[in-house]
Design a protein around this motif. Structure first.
Motif, PDB file in Angstrom:
ATOM      1  N   LYS A  25       0.720  -1.296  -0.076  1.00  0.00           N
ATOM      2  CA  LYS A  25      -0.117   0.083   0.048  1.00  0.00           C
ATOM      3  C   LYS A  25       0.926   1.295  -0.168  1.00  0.00           C
ATOM      4  O   LYS A  25       0.489   2.317  -0.708  1.00  0.00           O
ATOM      5  N   ARG A  28       1.585   2.064  -3.527  1.00  0.00           N
ATOM      6  CA  ARG A  28       0.412   2.821  -4.184  1.00  0.00           C
ATOM      7  C   ARG A  28       0.089   4.082  -3.992  1.00  0.00           C
ATOM      8  O   ARG A  28      -0.388   4.944  -4.484  1.00  0.00           O
ATOM      9  N   PHE A  80      -7.510   0.923  -8.377  1.00  0.00           N
ATOM     10  CA  PHE A  80      -6.078   0.806  -8.083  1.00  0.00           C
ATOM     11  C   PHE A  80      -5.867  -0.029  -6.627  1.00  0.00           C
ATOM     12  O   PHE A  80      -5.076  -0.789  -6.502  1.00  0.00           O
ATOM     13  N   TYR A  81      -6.561   0.391  -5.747  1.00  0.00           N
ATOM     14  CA  TYR A  81      -6.806  -0.183  -4.370  1.00  0.00           C
ATOM     15  C   TYR A  81      -7.952  -1.397  -4.425  1.00  0.00           C
ATOM     16  O   TYR A  81      -7.751  -2.168  -3.306  1.00  0.00           O
TER      17      TYR A  81
END
Length: 92
Positions: A25, A28, A80-81
């Protein structure tokens, strides 16, 4: 004007970071913050050139500058997440 957009996009980035359940994460989040800072600068240059050539001005320019980037950036962050409405059987 672009500072407001940067602030809104950074809020979206941190909100999606908090909700995300993917690994890596931090990487990201770095990509999201970079994109949230670069996108308004690109749009600012585009908006200035469109106004200078008298192609677009007024309300359509505000929609182009605020609404479209926020909608597209939010949808990118959700993908994206991998945040979404999943049934209980699909969660790892």
């Amino acid at each position: 004007m672009f500072l407001y957009l940067i602030f809104i996009l950074l809020l979206i980035s941190f909100a999606c970071f908090k909700q995300g359940r993917k690994e890596r994460k931090g990487l990201r989040l770095t990509l999201s913050i970079t994109l949230a800072i670069m996108l308004p600068f690109i749009l600012e240059g585009t908006a200035h050139s469109l106004v200078e050539t008298q192609v677009i001005e007024g309300t359509p320019l505000i929609l182009l500058f605020f609404a479209l980037p926020i909608i597209f950036f939010t949808s990118f962050q959700l993908l994206f997440y991998e945040i979404g409405n999943m049934s209980k059987g699909e969660r790892p």
